[in-house]
Scaffold this motif. Structure first.
Motif, PDB file in Angstrom:
ATOM      1  N   ASP A  99       0.818  -1.205   0.000  1.00  0.00           N
ATOM      2  CA  ASP A  99       0.000   0.000   0.000  1.00  0.00           C
ATOM      3  C   ASP A  99       0.853   1.257   0.000  1.00  0.00           C
ATOM      4  O   ASP A  99       0.585   2.206  -0.727  1.00  0.00           O
ATOM      5  CB  ASP A  99      -0.930   0.006   1.226  1.00  0.00           C
ATOM      6  CG  ASP A  99      -2.373  -0.064   0.800  1.00  0.00           C
ATOM      7  OD1 ASP A  99      -2.710   0.589  -0.193  1.00  0.00           O
ATOM      8  OD2 ASP A  99      -3.145  -0.788   1.448  1.00  0.00           O
ATOM      9  N   PHE A 102       2.417   1.820  -3.326  1.00  0.00           N
ATOM     10  CA  PHE A 102       1.525   2.001  -4.482  1.00  0.00           C
ATOM     11  C   PHE A 102       1.711   3.370  -5.146  1.00  0.00           C
ATOM     12  O   PHE A 102       1.874   3.466  -6.365  1.00  0.00           O
ATOM     13  CB  PHE A 102       0.066   1.828  -4.043  1.00  0.00           C
ATOM     14  CG  PHE A 102      -0.912   1.790  -5.189  1.00  0.00           C
ATOM     15  CD1 PHE A 102      -1.319   0.591  -5.731  1.00  0.00           C
ATOM     16  CD2 PHE A 102      -1.426   2.964  -5.727  1.00  0.00           C
ATOM     17  CE1 PHE A 102      -2.219   0.556  -6.789  1.00  0.00           C
ATOM     18  CE2 PHE A 102      -2.323   2.937  -6.784  1.00  0.00           C
ATOM     19  CZ  PHE A 102      -2.723   1.724  -7.313  1.00  0.00           C
ATOM     20  N   GLY A 103       1.715   4.430  -4.339  1.00  0.00           N
ATOM     21  CA  GLY A 103       1.842   5.786  -4.882  1.00  0.00           C
ATOM     22  C   GLY A 103       3.142   5.974  -5.652  1.00  0.00           C
ATOM     23  O   GLY A 103       3.126   6.291  -6.848  1.00  0.00           O
ATOM     24  N   LEU A 105       5.175   3.816  -6.846  1.00  0.00           N
ATOM     25  CA  LEU A 105       5.243   2.926  -8.006  1.00  0.00           C
ATOM     26  C   LEU A 105       4.478   3.509  -9.193  1.00  0.00           C
ATOM     27  O   LEU A 105       4.929   3.453 -10.330  1.00  0.00           O
ATOM     28  CB  LEU A 105       4.625   1.573  -7.671  1.00  0.00           C
ATOM     29  CG  LEU A 105       5.548   0.465  -7.228  1.00  0.00           C
ATOM     30  CD1 LEU A 105       4.725  -0.759  -6.872  1.00  0.00           C
ATOM     31  CD2 LEU A 105       6.529   0.134  -8.332  1.00  0.00           C
ATOM     32  N   HIS A 106       3.313   4.083  -8.897  1.00  0.00           N
ATOM     33  CA  HIS A 106       2.507   4.603  -9.984  1.00  0.00           C
ATOM     34  C   HIS A 106       2.940   5.988 -10.412  1.00  0.00           C
ATOM     35  O   HIS A 106       2.402   6.548 -11.363  1.00  0.00           O
ATOM     36  CB  HIS A 106       1.019   4.536  -9.615  1.00  0.00           C
ATOM     37  CG  HIS A 106       0.510   3.129  -9.679  1.00  0.00           C
ATOM     38  ND1 HIS A 106       0.717   2.228  -8.660  1.00  0.00           N
ATOM     39  CD2 HIS A 106      -0.134   2.452 -10.656  1.00  0.00           C
ATOM     40  CE1 HIS A 106       0.202   1.065  -9.007  1.00  0.00           C
ATOM     41  NE2 HIS A 106      -0.315   1.174 -10.214  1.00  0.00           N
ATOM     42  N   THR A 150       0.774   6.228   3.317  1.00  0.00           N
ATOM     43  CA  THR A 150       0.587   5.894   1.897  1.00  0.00           C
ATOM     44  C   THR A 150       0.656   7.136   1.016  1.00  0.00           C
ATOM     45  O   THR A 150       0.950   7.021  -0.168  1.00  0.00           O
ATOM     46  CB  THR A 150      -0.772   5.209   1.626  1.00  0.00           C
ATOM     47  OG1 THR A 150      -1.821   6.104   1.966  1.00  0.00           O
ATOM     48  CG2 THR A 150      -0.918   3.917   2.390  1.00  0.00           C
ATOM     49  N   MET A 154       4.596   9.668  -1.339  1.00  0.00           N
ATOM     50  CA  MET A 154       4.597  10.354  -2.638  1.00  0.00           C
ATOM     51  C   MET A 154       5.220  11.735  -2.521  1.00  0.00           C
ATOM     52  O   MET A 154       5.209  12.508  -3.483  1.00  0.00           O
ATOM     53  CB  MET A 154       3.161  10.471  -3.154  1.00  0.00           C
ATOM     54  CG  MET A 154       2.498   9.122  -3.403  1.00  0.00           C
ATOM     55  SD  MET A 154       0.726   9.278  -3.714  1.00  0.00           S
ATOM     56  CE  MET A 154       0.740   9.911  -5.382  1.00  0.00           C
TER      57      MET A 154
END
Ligand SMILES: Nc1ncnc2c1ncn2[C@@H]1O[C@H](COP(=O)(O)OP(=O)(O)OP(=O)(O)O)[C@@H](O)[C@H]1O
Ligand SMILES: [Mg+2]
Lengths: 236, 263, 311
Positions: A99, A102-103, A105-106, A150, A154
C-alpha cells in the motif's frame, strides 16, 4: 508566502442530488495548517475530492499555481496527498508495504527509490516495523497512521486529511496529534474534533450546506459560541 | 466476533516458512499431482508420500501432527465415492441390506475407495501446510511469477483484502436479522421458506450495494495515488540457491514415489 | 465463525489426472478469453470493482437461511455475478472466488480446481447470463422470473457436470452420482433462485442504473443466449438419460477411452437398483436414486455438523 492551493467559486452536485458545493473559494499558503470543520453533510469530503481532481465541478482549482486540467492531473496528484475518511478504502492492498509503495510505483519511480520512500514514510508515522503486516490485521489507529504514510511516500507538498482522528482512542489520538504537529508540510484537515482544532491549527475554515461560512483565526472562531451553535458545532 | 478465524497462516521462522513462495506452490502442486497419478493400492508409495508430508510438517516447526488435525475437512465428500464399493466388479467381501437393496462390497471396490480417500487426505494436508507456512499475499506473488494473468491476481488480492471487511459486514447483517426475528408463541418462527429466502436475498442486495459503493471509493483512493489504468507491482521475492535446491530435491523425491508406486 | 464447505467443491483425490487436466485446459482457455475481453473492453475502474465484487460473492455465500430439516439455503452466486457484472467479468470474479476457496480454505482441491472453476464459475455464469440476456428488454418482473429459473438451472448444470466428472474419473457410479447430485441440488438450487431473485429485485429498486442500458450487465453479446440455451438443453437431455439409462453414456465413455469396461456395468453388481413395488422401470430407478440421495444428504449434513462442532 507562495500560494500552494486555491479554489475559486467551486460548484458541484452529485447526480440527481441537491448541490453539495455552492460556490466555494479558499487559498492555502505554504506551511499553513488549516482545519476544515462543519456539520455532517456540509460538503467537506466533497471539497477535498476536488483538490486533486477526483471530482471535477464547475469552478477552478489551482495546485502549485497551475490550473488543474486533465493534462496535469498526475502532477497534481503527486503534489496533493489526499487521505480518505475511511482507512479501509484508503488501504486497498493486502500488505502495508504494497500500500505504501503504491503511490511511488505509480509515479513511475525506480525500484530503489520506491523502497527508500516506503522506509521514510513508515518512519515518519513511526510504523517502520509494520512494513510486512497485513492491512486487515491492523487496529483503526494503526490503519489511520498507515493511511497517512501511503501519501507521505509520494512526497506531497500538501496533505489533505479527511477526519484523521475519528474513531481513535485517546492514546492513538494523542499519537496522531503529535505526528501532525511534527510533519513540516502544508495541511488541510477536516474534523469534528474541536479540541484537535484548538490545539493544532492556527486557522480554521467552517463549512455548512456547501458554503464556506467562516475562514479565519481559530481563536476568534472558537470564541463565538453563538456562531458555532448555528452551524452545528460546539466549543471545545 | 471477528473474521480472524479466516486466517490460515501460522507465524514462525522455520525453513519452510523462509522458502520462496514459488517453491512451495510448485512442490505442493507436484505432490498433489503425484498422489493423483499413483495407481490404486500403491500402499508403499502412499506410505512414502505420507512420510514426505510428515517431514515437511516437521521442517515447518508446526509439529509433525499439525496438518492431521484439520485434514478431515474433505471427509463428507467421501460419500460420493461410496458407490465404487459396490459398482466395481471383483470378489465379494460382504453383502448387506440397505433399505430396498442388497449391496455387495467387492475387494476391487474397497481398494479403489481406500485409494481415493488416501489421495484426498494426503493432498489436502499438503495444501493446508502451504497456507500455514506462506502468507496469502506471498502466494499471490508466487502466482504472479508463475504467469497467472495480472488481472486475475489483482482480483484475488482485492478479494483477500476486502474479504475480511465484507465478512464483518455479513456478520453485522446476520446479527441484525437475529435481533429482529423474534418468535411469537404458537406461530412458526421466521415465516415461510420463500419469505426467509427473500430476507436473505435483501441482505445480499444490501451487501452488493455497499460493496459497489465501496469499490467507487477505493477506485478514488487509487486515482489519488496515481493509478491510471495500469497496475504496477513490486515483487519482493527472489529465488536463492537453497530455493532452487529444495525444489529440485523435492521434485526428485516425488518422482521416486511414482517409480515405487509402479514397480 | 466457521467456514463451511459447499457440496460442489470437489477436493483433490476425487478426480483422476486425465479429467483434471482436460477441465484445466477448458478452463484456462475460457479464462484467457475472459482476460482478453476484460482487458480490451472495460475501463480502469473495473479492476477494483471486480476485486471487491469477488469479495462480495465470497461474503454473500455466507448469508444463509434455514430451508427445512436442518438444511440451509445459500448462494453460489454465479448467475448473480453474471447478471450484475456481465459474463466475462463474472467469470473472472467467480474464478477468483473459487481459487481463494481452494487455496486458502482447502474448500476444493488444487489439481481439480480447473473442474471446480468450470462447474461453479463458467457454467453458472454462461447459463445465468444467457437466460438473462434473452429477456434484457422485457419487464422487470420477467427478468426476475427468468433470473430465478436461470439461477436454479445454473446450480443443476454445475451439479450434473460434477457428477459426470466423478463418474469419468471412476470415483462414482454414473447413475448414483447423477441422481444424488441432481436431487440434492434441486433443493439447493431453490435457495439459490430465491436469493438471486430477491437480491436482484433489491438492486432494481435501489439502483436500477446498475442493471440498465449501458451498464456492465447489458454488455454481453447475443451469443450468450445461445450458450445458455445449449448448456441447459444438455442438462435437460442428459440428466434423465444418465439417471435412467446409463448404459448408452457408459458405452460412449468406454469408446472414448475414458473409463475401463470393467469399471462400469453396475447392473451386474447391483441388479435391483430399483424399487420392488415399481418394477424395473426408469421411473423406479429415479425414485430409488432420490431416496438414496436423500439418505446420503442426511448423512452428509450430520457429518458436516459434527465436523463443525469439533473444529
Ligand atoms: N457518493 C455520493 N453520492 C451522492 N451524494 C453524495 C455522495 N457523497 C456525498 N453526497 C452528498 O453530498 C453532501 C455533502 O457530503 P460530504 O460527504 O461532502 O459531507 P461531509 O461534510 O464530508 O460530511 P461528514 O462530516 O458526514 O463526513 C451530502 O448531502 C451527501 O449526502
Ligand atoms: Mg466527510
Amino acid at each position: 508566502m507562495t500560494n500552494v492551493l486555491s479554489v475559486h467559486d467551486l460548484h458541484f452536485s452529485y447526480h440527481d442530488h441537491h448541490p453539495a458545493l455552492r460556490g466555494v473559494s479558499l487559498t492555502l499558503c505554504e506551511g499553513d495548517k488549516v482545519a476544515l470543520v462543519g456539520p455532517n453533510g456540509a460538503g467537506k469530503s466533497t471539497l477535498m475530492l476536488h483538490l486533486n481532481g477526483i471530482l471535477r465541478g464547475q469552478g477552478e482549482v489551482f495546485v502549485g499555481g497551475e490550473r488543474l486540467t486533465r493534462d496535469n492531473l498526475p502532477a497534481a496528484r503527486a503534489m496533493v496527498g489526499l487521505v480518505f475518511q475511511n482507512p479501509d478504502d484508503q488501504l486497498f492492498s493486502p500488505t502495508v508495504f504494497e500500500d505504501v509503495a503504491f503511490g511511488p510505483l505509480h509515479m513511475g519511480l525506480p525500484k530503489d527509490e520506491v523502497l527508500a520512500r516506503v522506509e521514510t514514510a513508515l518512519n515518519a508515522v513511526r510504523m517502520s516495523n509494520y512494513r510486512d503486516r497485513m492491512s486487515h490485521h491492523l487496529s483503526v489507529g494503526e490503519k489511520k497512521r498507515i493511511a497517512i504514510a501511503t501519501v507521505l511516500s509520494m512526497n506531497p507538498q500538501i496533505l489533505v486529511l479527511d477526519e484523521p482522528s475519528a474513531g481513535l482512542d485517546p492514546r492513538a489520538r494523542r499519537t496522531l496529534i503529535n505526528l501532525l504537529r511534527e510533519l513540516p508540510i502544508t495541511m488541510l484537515v477536516s474534523t469534528h474534533d474541536m479540541r484537535l482544532v484548538e490545539e493544532l491549527f492556527p486557522r480554521t475554515i467552517v463549512m455548512d450546506e456547501g458554503l464556506i461560512v467562516a475562514d479565519g483565526m481559530t481563536k476568534e472562531i472558537l470564541a463565538d459560541e453563538k456562531f458555532l451553535n448555528e452551524h452545528g458545532l460546539e466549543k471545545p | 466476533m471477528h473474521s480472524d478465524a479466516f486466517d490460515r497462516y501460522h507465524e514462525s521462522n522455520s525453513f519452510v516458512h523462509r522458502l520462496d513462495p514459488r517453491v512451495k506452490v510448485i512442490v505442493t502442486i507436484a505432490y498433489i499431482l503425484s498422489n493423483a497419478l499413483l495407481p490404486d493400492g500403491a500402499w508403499l508409495a502412499f506410505g512414502l508420500s505420507w512420510l514426505f508430508l510428515l517431514f515437511a510438517n516437521a521442517l515447518s516447526n508446526l509439529g509433525v501432527g499439525f496438518t492431521f488435525k484439520r485434514s478431515f475437512i474433505a471427509l463428507p465428500f467421501a460419500l460420493v465415492a461410496i458407490t465404487v464399493l459396490f459398482s466395481i466388479p471383483g470378489n465379494p467381501i460382504s453383502t448387506f441390506r440397505f433399505l430396498f437393496w442388497d449391496l455387495t462390497i467387492t475387494d476391487m471396490g474397497l481398494l479403489r475407495f481406500e485409494s481415493i480417500l488416501i489421495r484426498s487426505w494426503l493432498s489436502v494436508q499438503m495444501a493446508i501446510l502451504l497456507v500455514a507456512t506462506t502468507r496469502f499475499p506471498d502466494i499471490v506473488h508466487a502466482l504472479e511469477h508463475l504467469r497467472v494473468p495480472t488481472i486475475l491476481t489483482t482480483i484475488i488480492a482485492f478479494l483477500y483484502r476486502y474479504l475480511f471487511v465484507l465478512v464483518d459486514e455479513v456478520f453485522r447483517l446476520l446479527r441484525a436479522r437475529e435481533a429482529r426475528s423474534a418468535a411469537v408463541a404458537g406461530v412458526r418462527a421466521g415465516g415461510s421458506v420463500a419469505w426467509r429466502g427473500r430476507v436473505a436475498g435483501n441482505m445480499a442486495g444490501q451487501l452488493f450495494l455497499r460493496s459497489y459503493e465501496r469499490s467507487d471509493r477505493v477506485y478514488n483512493a487509487m486515482l489519488a495515488r496515481g493509478y491510471s489504468g495500469h497496475l504496477n507491482t513490486i515483487n519482493p521475492h527472489e529465488m536463492r540457491r537453497v530455493d532452487y535446491l529444495t525444489t529440485a530435491l523435492a521434485l526428485i523425491v516425488i518422482l521416486l514415489f511414482q517409480l515405487v508406486g509402479r514397480l | 465463525m466457521h467456514y463451511s464447505p459447499a457440496p460442489l467443491h470437489i477436493p483433490d483425490g476425487f478426480l483422476n489426472v486425465t479429467v483434471s487436466v482436460i477441465f484445466w485446459v477448458i478452463t484456462v482457455i475460457m479464462i484467457g478469453m475472459a482476460v482478453a475481453r476484460t482487458n480490451k473492453s472495460l475501463g480502469e475502474k473495473q479492476v477494483p470493482l471486480m476485486g471487491i465484487m469477488a469479495a462480495f460473492i465470497f461474503a454473500a455465500q455466507m448469508i444463509n437461511f434455514p430451508v427445512a430439516g436442518g438444511t440451509s439455503g445459500h448462494l453460489l452466486g454465479g448467475a448473480l455475478a453474471a447478471i450484475v457484472l456481465g459474463p466475462w467479468a463474472g467469470m473472472l470474479v467467480m474464478t477468483a472466488v473459487i481459487a481463494v476457496q481452494g487455496l486458502l480454505f482447502q474448500d476444493g482441491g488444487l489439481l481439480v480446481m480447473g473442474a471446480n472453476i468450470f462447474n461453479m464459475g463458467l457454467l453458472t455464469v454462461a447459463i445465468g447470463y444467457g437466460f438473462y440476456r434473452s429477456v434484457m428488454n422485457k419487464s422487470t418482473g420477467t427478468k426476475l422470473a427468468v433470473a430465478g429459473v436461470a439461477a436454479w438451472l445454473s446450480v443443476m448444470a454445475g451439479a450434473l457436470a460434477t457428477a459426470l466428472q466423478l463418474w469419468l474419473s471412476g470415483t462414482s457410479n454414473l447413475q448414483t452420482a447423477v441422481i444424488a447430485m441432481l436431487s440434492v441440488h434441486a433443493l439447493i438450487g431453490i435457495g439459490e433462485a430465491l436469493i438471486t431473485v430477491a437480491a436482484l429485485s433489491f438492486i432494481f429498486r435501489t439502483r436500477p442504473d446498475l442493471l440498465g442500458e449501458g451498464s456492465a450487465s447489458a454488455e454481453g453479446g447475443r451469443g450468450w443466449v445461445m450458450a445458455g440455451v445449449v448448456i441447459s438443453l444438455i442438462v435437460v437431455l442428459l440428466s434423465p438419460l444418465a439417471s435412467a439409462d446409463p448404459d448408452g453414456l457408459e458405452r460412449v465413455a468406454i469408446d472414448m477411452g475414458f473409463i475401463d469396461a470393467g469399471q462400469s456395468a453396475p447392473y451386474q453388481v447391483i441388479p435391483d437398483y430399483t424399487l420392488p413395488f415399481l418394477g424395473t422401470t426408469p421411473l423406479s430407478t429415479i425414485i430409488a436414486g432420490v431416496i438414496g440421495a436423500l439418505v446420503v444428504l442426511g448423512i452428509a449434513i450430520l457429518a458436516g455438523r459434527s465436523l463443525q462442532k469439533t473444529s
